[in-house]
Design an enzyme around this catalytic site. Structure first.
Site, mmCIF file in Angstrom:
data_model
loop_
_atom_site.group_PDB
_atom_site.id
_atom_site.type_symbol
_atom_site.label_atom_id
_atom_site.label_comp_id
_atom_site.label_asym_id
_atom_site.label_seq_id
_atom_site.Cartn_x
_atom_site.Cartn_y
_atom_site.Cartn_z
ATOM 1 N N ASP A 1 0.823 -1.206 0.000
ATOM 2 C CA ASP A 1 0.000 0.000 0.000
ATOM 3 C C ASP A 1 0.868 1.272 0.000
ATOM 4 O OD1 ASP A 1 -2.417 1.326 0.106
ATOM 5 O OD2 ASP A 1 -2.571 1.251 2.288
ATOM 6 N N ASP B 1 2.416 5.311 -5.242
ATOM 7 C CA ASP B 1 1.757 6.553 -4.833
ATOM 8 C C ASP B 1 2.601 7.756 -5.246
ATOM 9 O OD1 ASP B 1 0.593 8.711 -3.631
ATOM 10 O OD2 ASP B 1 0.334 7.763 -1.678
ATOM 11 N N GLU C 1 -2.471 6.462 -7.811
ATOM 12 C CA GLU C 1 -3.359 7.488 -7.241
ATOM 13 C C GLU C 1 -3.115 8.825 -7.941
ATOM 14 O OE1 GLU C 1 -3.196 7.241 -2.960
ATOM 15 O OE2 GLU C 1 -3.563 9.394 -2.778
ATOM 16 N N HIS D 1 -7.221 10.739 3.982
ATOM 17 C CA HIS D 1 -6.616 9.725 4.863
ATOM 18 C C HIS D 1 -6.699 10.158 6.318
ATOM 19 C CE1 HIS D 1 -4.121 8.009 1.402
ATOM 20 N NE2 HIS D 1 -4.825 7.010 1.867
HETATM 21 O O1 G3H Z 1 -4.399 3.126 2.227
HETATM 22 C C1 G3H Z 1 -4.950 3.227 3.337
HETATM 23 C C2 G3H Z 1 -6.243 3.876 3.474
HETATM 24 O O2 G3H Z 1 -6.529 4.720 2.431
HETATM 25 C C3 G3H Z 1 -6.613 4.219 4.835
HETATM 26 O O3 G3H Z 1 -7.349 5.404 5.039
HETATM 27 O O4 G3H Z 1 -6.715 5.799 7.407
HETATM 28 O O5 G3H Z 1 -8.666 6.969 6.389
HETATM 29 O O6 G3H Z 1 -8.759 4.545 6.877
HETATM 30 P P1 G3H Z 1 -7.897 5.706 6.507
HETATM 31 ZN ZN ZN Z 2 -4.725 5.041 1.180
#
Ligand code: G3H
Ligand code: ZN
Length: 298
Positions: A90, A112, A148, A195
């Site tokens: 991720d 990213d 993204e 986020h």
């Molecule tokens: O890639 C991780 C997410 O986009 C997490 O987002 O921290 O708002 O749940 P969040």
């Molecule tokens: Zn994310």
């Protein structure tokens, strides 16, 4: 078992979303997996049997868990239980870290480049796509690449306010050009979420924008920054074309609070399994509700 690409296709066709949850420890993995299995046992999901779930390791989480250890854990569960649990690298920010994740055996990666210029984002994303394709060709694997466009803030943490520069929405025109120029498998646009957990409230999802971006790009869309969103934001976004939803901050908060409470309530307890079990349960509870919602399970 179907491939992750096939599960995502199925999610697109059925109008549901696969849950993506980040982990930093075994408590997270157990809580998420327990929740997914429980919903699978209920039946009634669009996937028929076992509900697919994606585990995310950001660069920081990957460093803490271990790259090879993360792959070994997910593969062990998938093979032992014949369960569709997949591993995503991720928010990886360099070609090198994406390459390392692909080489280590991750099922998908996210490059990213959202903070970069459009051109630089395209360049680094294309490099990652080309590498994944060459590995897929040589090995018969099917590693997926997501990217993204439109900055939605970094860090799954607690924020007082929306960070500067975040929340600028992706235009359908840019989305189309980006998808065409890069050849990515999944696209993460900025459609209103940020986020982290924002103390001053969480913006709404622009579902019409999701619909438009889905229409022009025609590829699976991913919603990041899911923590703190209202149920109807999720259902509207999924109906509009979101096929994967990311949640992290809610899990981190539940984990921290559960351990804090366990220690405060029993200060003489030093058995890790006893102190940490409440964290597994708290994470399971959150993921269970989110997965039910994302998959339209009553
Ligand atoms: O890639 C991780 C997410 O986009 C997490 O987002 O921290 O708002 O749940 P969040
Ligand atoms: Zn994310």
């Amino acid at each position: 078992m179907k491939t992750l690409r096939e599960y995502i296709k199925q999610a697109e066709e059925k109008g549901v979303a696969i849950g993506h949850f980040n982990i930093s420890n075994l408590e997270g993995l157990r809580g998420i997996y327990n929740a997914a299995k429980k919903i699978s046992a209920l039946g009634g999901s669009a996937f028929g049997g076992k509900l697919p779930v994606i585990i995310g390791l950001s660069e920081g989480e990957e460093k803490f868990v271990g790259r090879a250890e993360g792959v070994a854990l997910i593969n062990a569960i998938r093979n032992r239980d014949n369960y569709p649990i997949f591993l995503n690298a991720d928010h990886h920010s360099s070609f090198e870290s994406v390459k390392n994740a692909i080489d280590a055996g991750f099922d998908m990666v996210i490059i990213d480049g959202a903070k970069l210029s459009f051109e630089d984002n395209v360049k680094i994303t294309k490099e990652c796509v080309d590498y994944a394709r060459s590995v897929n060709k040589d090995t018969g694997r099917d590693v997926l690449v997501e990217a993204e466009l439109g900055y939605i803030g970094s860090g799954s943490d607690i924020k007082d306010t929306i960070p500067e520069g975040a929340g600028i929405l992706t235009t359908p025109k840019d989305a189309l050009k980006f998808v065409q120029d890069t050849g990515i498998d999944l696209f993460a646009p900025s459609v209103g979420s940020i986020h982290g957990l924002i103390k001053s409230g969480k913006p709404h999802i622009n579902a019409d924008l999701v619909t438009e971006i889905k229409k022009v790009t025609g590829i699976p869309l991913v919603l990041h920054g899911g923590s703190g969103l209202r149920d109807e934001d999720f259902t509207n976004a999924i109906q509009a074309g979101i096929s994967v939803v990311h949640i992290n901050s809610e899990i981190r908060l539940a984990d921290r609070d559960a351990v804090k409470k366990a220690i405060e309530e029993n200060p003489n307890e030093i058995v890790p399994a006893k102190i940490l079990q409440p964290a597994v349960d708290a994470i399971e509870k959150i993921v269970y509700e989110r997965l039910k919602l994302f998959n339209g399970v009553k």
